[in-house]
Write a protein that holds these residues in place. Structure first.
Motif, PDB file in Angstrom:
ATOM      1  N   PHE A 154     -37.651 -12.103  18.520  1.00 33.38           N
ATOM      2  CA  PHE A 154     -36.562 -11.182  18.825  1.00 33.38           C
ATOM      3  C   PHE A 154     -37.036  -9.734  18.687  1.00 33.38           C
ATOM      4  CE2 PHE A 154     -32.638  -8.827  17.867  1.00 33.38           C
ATOM      5  CZ  PHE A 154     -31.840  -9.255  18.915  1.00 33.38           C
ATOM      6  N   ASP A 155     -37.793  -9.441  17.639  1.00 29.44           N
ATOM      7  CA  ASP A 155     -38.316  -8.087  17.455  1.00 29.44           C
ATOM      8  C   ASP A 155     -39.239  -7.696  18.607  1.00 29.44           C
ATOM      9  OD1 ASP A 155     -36.941  -7.803  15.092  1.00 29.44           O
ATOM     10  OD2 ASP A 155     -38.647  -8.338  13.808  1.00 29.44           O
ATOM     11  N   GLN A 156     -40.031  -8.649  19.076  1.00 31.12           N
ATOM     12  CA  GLN A 156     -40.919  -8.353  20.204  1.00 31.12           C
ATOM     13  C   GLN A 156     -40.117  -8.069  21.466  1.00 31.12           C
ATOM     14  OE1 GLN A 156     -44.421  -8.048  20.251  1.00 31.12           O
ATOM     15  NE2 GLN A 156     -43.831  -7.172  22.230  1.00 31.12           N
ATOM     16  N   LEU A 157     -39.058  -8.839  21.687  1.00 30.20           N
ATOM     17  CA  LEU A 157     -38.206  -8.607  22.857  1.00 30.20           C
ATOM     18  C   LEU A 157     -37.509  -7.254  22.775  1.00 30.20           C
ATOM     19  CD1 LEU A 157     -36.694 -12.187  23.175  1.00 30.20           C
ATOM     20  CD2 LEU A 157     -38.022 -11.029  24.949  1.00 30.20           C
ATOM     21  N   LYS A 158     -37.078  -6.857  21.578  1.00 32.93           N
ATOM     22  CA  LYS A 158     -36.451  -5.547  21.411  1.00 32.93           C
ATOM     23  C   LYS A 158     -37.438  -4.433  21.732  1.00 32.93           C
ATOM     24  CE  LYS A 158     -33.505  -4.687  18.126  1.00 32.93           C
ATOM     25  NZ  LYS A 158     -32.844  -4.548  16.803  1.00 32.93           N
ATOM     26  N   SER A 159     -38.693  -4.670  21.422  1.00 35.38           N
ATOM     27  CA  SER A 159     -39.718  -3.690  21.759  1.00 35.38           C
ATOM     28  C   SER A 159     -39.986  -3.665  23.259  1.00 35.38           C
ATOM     29  CB  SER A 159     -41.010  -4.016  21.004  1.00 35.38           C
ATOM     30  OG  SER A 159     -42.051  -3.139  21.361  1.00 35.38           O
ATOM     31  N   ASP A 160     -40.008  -4.842  23.875  1.00 36.23           N
ATOM     32  CA  ASP A 160     -40.278  -4.935  25.315  1.00 36.23           C
ATOM     33  C   ASP A 160     -39.115  -4.414  26.153  1.00 36.23           C
ATOM     34  OD1 ASP A 160     -42.683  -6.103  24.688  1.00 36.23           O
ATOM     35  OD2 ASP A 160     -41.991  -8.162  25.032  1.00 36.23           O
ATOM     36  N   TYR A 161     -37.894  -4.619  25.650  1.00 35.58           N
ATOM     37  CA  TYR A 161     -36.692  -4.237  26.394  1.00 35.58           C
ATOM     38  C   TYR A 161     -35.785  -3.390  25.503  1.00 35.58           C
ATOM     39  CZ  TYR A 161     -38.250  -7.999  29.450  1.00 35.58           C
ATOM     40  OH  TYR A 161     -39.003  -8.793  30.274  1.00 35.58           O
ATOM     41  N   PRO A 162     -36.057  -2.096  25.386  1.00 38.59           N
ATOM     42  CA  PRO A 162     -35.192  -1.228  24.578  1.00 38.59           C
ATOM     43  C   PRO A 162     -33.794  -1.135  25.180  1.00 38.59           C
ATOM     44  CG  PRO A 162     -36.818   0.050  25.793  1.00 38.59           C
ATOM     45  CD  PRO A 162     -37.196  -1.377  25.981  1.00 38.59           C
ATOM     46  N   LYS A 163     -32.885  -0.517  24.444  1.00 31.52           N
ATOM     47  CA  LYS A 163     -31.461  -0.513  24.791  1.00 31.52           C
ATOM     48  C   LYS A 163     -31.170  -0.055  26.223  1.00 31.52           C
ATOM     49  CE  LYS A 163     -29.179  -1.800  21.006  1.00 31.52           C
ATOM     50  NZ  LYS A 163     -28.210  -2.901  20.988  1.00 31.52           N
ATOM     51  N   ASP A 164     -31.931   0.888  26.739  1.00 29.58           N
ATOM     52  CA  ASP A 164     -31.624   1.442  28.056  1.00 29.58           C
ATOM     53  C   ASP A 164     -32.333   0.698  29.186  1.00 29.58           C
ATOM     54  OD1 ASP A 164     -34.123   2.220  27.301  1.00 29.58           O
ATOM     55  OD2 ASP A 164     -33.949   4.300  27.977  1.00 29.58           O
ATOM     56  N   SER A 165     -32.992  -0.418  28.879  1.00 28.73           N
ATOM     57  CA  SER A 165     -33.723  -1.167  29.905  1.00 28.73           C
ATOM     58  C   SER A 165     -32.902  -2.359  30.388  1.00 28.73           C
ATOM     59  CB  SER A 165     -35.066  -1.642  29.358  1.00 28.73           C
ATOM     60  OG  SER A 165     -34.864  -2.561  28.294  1.00 28.73           O
ATOM     61  N   VAL A 166     -33.322  -2.911  31.515  1.00 30.19           N
ATOM     62  CA  VAL A 166     -32.652  -4.079  32.085  1.00 30.19           C
ATOM     63  C   VAL A 166     -33.378  -5.340  31.614  1.00 30.19           C
ATOM     64  CG1 VAL A 166     -32.046  -5.302  34.206  1.00 30.19           C
ATOM     65  CG2 VAL A 166     -31.886  -2.800  34.111  1.00 30.19           C
ATOM     66  N   VAL A 167     -32.638  -6.218  30.982  1.00 29.35           N
ATOM     67  CA  VAL A 167     -33.200  -7.502  30.542  1.00 29.35           C
ATOM     68  C   VAL A 167     -33.062  -8.492  31.693  1.00 29.35           C
ATOM     69  CG1 VAL A 167     -33.064  -9.361  28.846  1.00 29.35           C
ATOM     70  CG2 VAL A 167     -32.481  -7.011  28.173  1.00 29.35           C
ATOM     71  N   PRO A 168     -34.139  -9.101  32.144  1.00 32.26           N
ATOM     72  CA  PRO A 168     -34.018 -10.050  33.259  1.00 32.26           C
ATOM     73  C   PRO A 168     -33.212 -11.281  32.845  1.00 32.26           C
ATOM     74  CG  PRO A 168     -36.227 -10.131  32.322  1.00 32.26           C
ATOM     75  CD  PRO A 168     -35.532  -8.976  31.676  1.00 32.26           C
ATOM     76  N   ALA A 169     -32.406 -11.778  33.758  1.00 33.86           N
ATOM     77  CA  ALA A 169     -31.633 -12.987  33.480  1.00 33.86           C
ATOM     78  C   ALA A 169     -32.557 -14.195  33.549  1.00 33.86           C
ATOM     79  CB  ALA A 169     -30.501 -13.132  34.488  1.00 33.86           C
ATOM     80  N   PRO A 170     -32.573 -15.023  32.517  1.00 31.31           N
ATOM     81  CA  PRO A 170     -33.473 -16.190  32.535  1.00 31.31           C
ATOM     82  C   PRO A 170     -33.057 -17.205  33.591  1.00 31.31           C
ATOM     83  CG  PRO A 170     -32.605 -15.737  30.318  1.00 31.31           C
ATOM     84  CD  PRO A 170     -31.804 -14.927  31.274  1.00 31.31           C
ATOM     85  N   GLU A 171     -34.039 -17.826  34.219  1.00 34.40           N
ATOM     86  CA  GLU A 171     -33.727 -18.877  35.185  1.00 34.40           C
ATOM     87  C   GLU A 171     -33.169 -20.116  34.499  1.00 34.40           C
ATOM     88  OE1 GLU A 171     -37.066 -19.775  37.594  1.00 34.40           O
ATOM     89  OE2 GLU A 171     -37.135 -17.797  38.571  1.00 34.40           O
ATOM     90  N   PHE A 172     -33.471 -20.264  33.213  1.00 33.02           N
ATOM     91  CA  PHE A 172     -33.022 -21.455  32.487  1.00 33.02           C
ATOM     92  C   PHE A 172     -31.637 -21.275  31.876  1.00 33.02           C
ATOM     93  CE2 PHE A 172     -35.722 -18.908  29.603  1.00 33.02           C
ATOM     94  CZ  PHE A 172     -34.813 -18.617  28.599  1.00 33.02           C
ATOM     95  N   TRP A 173     -30.968 -20.200  32.182  1.00 29.91           N
ATOM     96  CA  TRP A 173     -29.670 -19.890  31.567  1.00 29.91           C
ATOM     97  C   TRP A 173     -28.661 -19.573  32.651  1.00 29.91           C
ATOM     98  CZ3 TRP A 173     -25.994 -16.162  31.448  1.00 29.91           C
ATOM     99  CH2 TRP A 173     -25.128 -16.113  30.338  1.00 29.91           C
ATOM    100  N   GLY A 174     -27.424 -20.063  32.490  1.00 33.27           N
ATOM    101  CA  GLY A 174     -26.400 -19.743  33.484  1.00 33.27           C
ATOM    102  C   GLY A 174     -25.107 -20.494  33.242  1.00 33.27           C
ATOM    103  N   GLY A 175     -24.259 -20.472  34.251  1.00 32.69           N
ATOM    104  CA  GLY A 175     -22.915 -21.004  34.100  1.00 32.69           C
ATOM    105  C   GLY A 175     -22.726 -22.378  34.706  1.00 32.69           C
ATOM    106  N   TYR A 176     -21.750 -23.072  34.152  1.00 37.80           N
ATOM    107  CA  TYR A 176     -21.257 -24.332  34.702  1.00 37.80           C
ATOM    108  C   TYR A 176     -19.755 -24.185  34.940  1.00 37.80           C
ATOM    109  CZ  TYR A 176     -25.459 -26.900  33.098  1.00 37.80           C
ATOM    110  OH  TYR A 176     -26.738 -27.354  32.889  1.00 37.80           O
TER     111      TYR A 176
END
Length: 214
Positions: A154-176
């Motif tokens: 999680f800390d690494q992701l926070k570093s890779d994607y700071p608050k003002d950045s766009v986090v890509p939507a995972p292909e393995f996650w979504g709605g039913y």
């Protein structure tokens, strides 16, 4: 522990088959509005039951995020245990229980993934840290040696994607979406003589109602 002497009398409401609306969606939305007005905590939380090819049922709490014209929508990891169940057996049931109103709603139907673009739109509406959290859970329900591994990721992701950045939507996650085939409304009554009205859809896509014994 013995709970045989623990019981409540349910006396907060009635459910009359002769006065319910023709569409279960109308009644469901009315009950949801009343739950929100009464400040029921997370009234959109529901117990989701699935069963895969192994014929072993599984149940867990998920959050309903939309009522559509045909059903209800929730979001999760497609690679989770429930996602695997759904891939093997595209049928599910959910239960809402609102203790404060002495009510339950039970929904049964077929289940399928929603459009990927709609899932991505919702993903980017979530809080930034919740978006990052989705990436931690791959594969959801998979074994992890300790919590520190998750926190480091999680800390690494926070570093890779700071608050003002766009986090890509995972292909393995979504709605039913669960397309509703039957929906039962339960109103607790005194002496355990509860009101139960079930709507079922016929081949003409119209709804019929039946009163069930408590």
């Amino acid at each position: 522990m013995d709970f045989t002497d623990q019981r409540l009398s349910y006396e907060k409401g009635v459910l009359d088959q002769n006065s319910v609306p023709a569409s279960p969606f109308e009644l469901f939305k009315t009950w949801m509005d009343e739950a929100l007005a009464q400040k029921v905590k997370e009234p959109y939380a529901m117990s989701l039951a699935t069963c895969g090819a192994d014929n072993k049922p599984s149940v867990r709490i998920v959050l309903m995020r939309e009522i559509t014209e045909t059903g209800i929508v929730f979001y999760t990891n497609y690679d989770s245990a429930k996602g695997r169940d759904i891939a093997e057996n595209p049928n599910a049931e959910v239960l809402f229980f609102w203790n404060e109103l002495e009510r339950q709603v039970r929904i049964s139907g077929s289940i399928a993934k929603i459009d990927a673009s709609k899932s991505a739109d919702y993903f980017h509406k979530r809080p930034h840290d919740s978006q990052l959290g989705a990436w931690i859970s791959e594969p959801q329900s998979g074994e992890v040696a300790n919590r520190a591994i998750m926190e480091d990721k999680f800390d690494q992701l926070k570093s890779d994607y700071p608050k003002d950045s766009v986090v890509p939507a995972p292909e393995f996650w979504g709605g039913y979406e669960i397309t509703i085939e039957s929906i039962e409304f339960w109103q607790g009554r005194a002496n355990r003589v509860h009101d139960r009205i079930v709507y079922t859809q016929d081949d003409a896509n119209s709804w019929t109602t039946k009163r069930l014994l408590p």
